[in-house]
Structure formats: C-alpha cells, structure tokens
Design a protein around this motif. Structure first.
Motif, PDB file in Angstrom:
ATOM      1  N   ALA A   3      12.132  -1.212  -3.913  1.00 48.37           N
ATOM      2  CA  ALA A   3      11.951  -1.993  -5.137  1.00 48.37           C
ATOM      3  C   ALA A   3      10.544  -2.564  -5.229  1.00 48.37           C
ATOM      4  O   ALA A   3      10.005  -2.721  -6.320  1.00 48.37           O
ATOM      5  N   ALA A   4       9.963  -2.896  -4.087  1.00 45.30           N
ATOM      6  CA  ALA A   4       8.615  -3.467  -4.058  1.00 45.30           C
ATOM      7  C   ALA A   4       7.932  -3.051  -2.769  1.00 45.30           C
ATOM      8  O   ALA A   4       8.578  -2.875  -1.737  1.00 45.30           O
ATOM      9  N   LEU A   5       6.636  -2.908  -2.850  1.00 41.61           N
ATOM     10  CA  LEU A   5       5.826  -2.527  -1.703  1.00 41.61           C
ATOM     11  C   LEU A   5       4.587  -3.414  -1.691  1.00 41.61           C
ATOM     12  O   LEU A   5       3.926  -3.561  -2.720  1.00 41.61           O
ATOM     13  N   ARG A   6       4.307  -4.002  -0.556  1.00 43.77           N
ATOM     14  CA  ARG A   6       3.107  -4.822  -0.409  1.00 43.77           C
ATOM     15  C   ARG A   6       2.308  -4.254   0.744  1.00 43.77           C
ATOM     16  O   ARG A   6       2.845  -4.004   1.829  1.00 43.77           O
ATOM     17  N   MET A   7       1.018  -4.030   0.522  1.00 43.51           N
ATOM     18  CA  MET A   7       0.137  -3.454   1.517  1.00 43.51           C
ATOM     19  C   MET A   7      -1.038  -4.400   1.741  1.00 43.51           C
ATOM     20  O   MET A   7      -1.736  -4.748   0.789  1.00 43.51           O
TER      21      MET A   7
END
Length: 99
Positions: free
Chosen positions: A81-85
């Motif tokens: 649903a969400a990706l943080r890098m």
C-alpha cells in the motif's frame, strides 16, 4: 554505493495473496546482487505485527532501487500500500561496513 532503508506497508486484506506469492518475493530479494543493476540485499524481514516489512538494500542510487523494486512480486500483485525509501548510514554495529 548507498544503503537504503525501505519500508513496505502491506495493503489491508492482502494476507492470503502475500502468502501465495511469498516464495517468489523471497526469491526476488535473494536474487538482488546477481544482475547488473548494482543492488544487493543487506537484510530484510517482516514486522512482527504483520503490517509491513523493513528491507535494507545497497544500491547505486535511489532511482535504480525504485526501478528494481517495481519487479518485486509483492509490488506486481499490488500488496504494498505504501513504500518509503530513505538513504541510511549505518555507522556503528554489525552493518557499519556498508556505510
């Protein structure tokens, strides 16, 4: 080469589809570093509460890593649903040699 902390937030209700595709997802992650894009898995694993996962991946740039992660089976099936890098500098401890 930089190390990136990648946080996956799993889509609600995706438990069954993730379970089905987990072997392919793990094969994908284990295969990082075997192709020519310069990425390499440092460590990965799910959160204990099942809400997502943390991946530590060495890559030449955030752009290369983002492109690579599009091929993760979990991304392809829409279970993220969400990706943080975030670029990360491990200065102390067992992973500090990646800094």
């Amino acid at each position: 080469m930089s190390v990136f902390a990648v946080e996956y937030v799993y889509a609600a209700g995706s438990d069954d589809v993730r379970a089905e595709h987990r072997p392919a997802h793990r094969d994908f992650l284990a295969g990082l570093g075997t192709d020519q894009d310069g990425t390499a898995l440092v460590a990965s694993g799910p959160y204990a509460d099942g809400s997502g996962a943390l991946l530590l991946i060495a890559a030449p740039s955030q752009e290369v890593l983002a492109q690579t992660l599009k091929n993760d089976p979990f991304a392809i099936i829409g279970s993220i649903a969400a990706l943080r890098m975030t670029e990360w500098s491990p200065v102390l401890g067992e992973l500090s040699h990646h800094a």
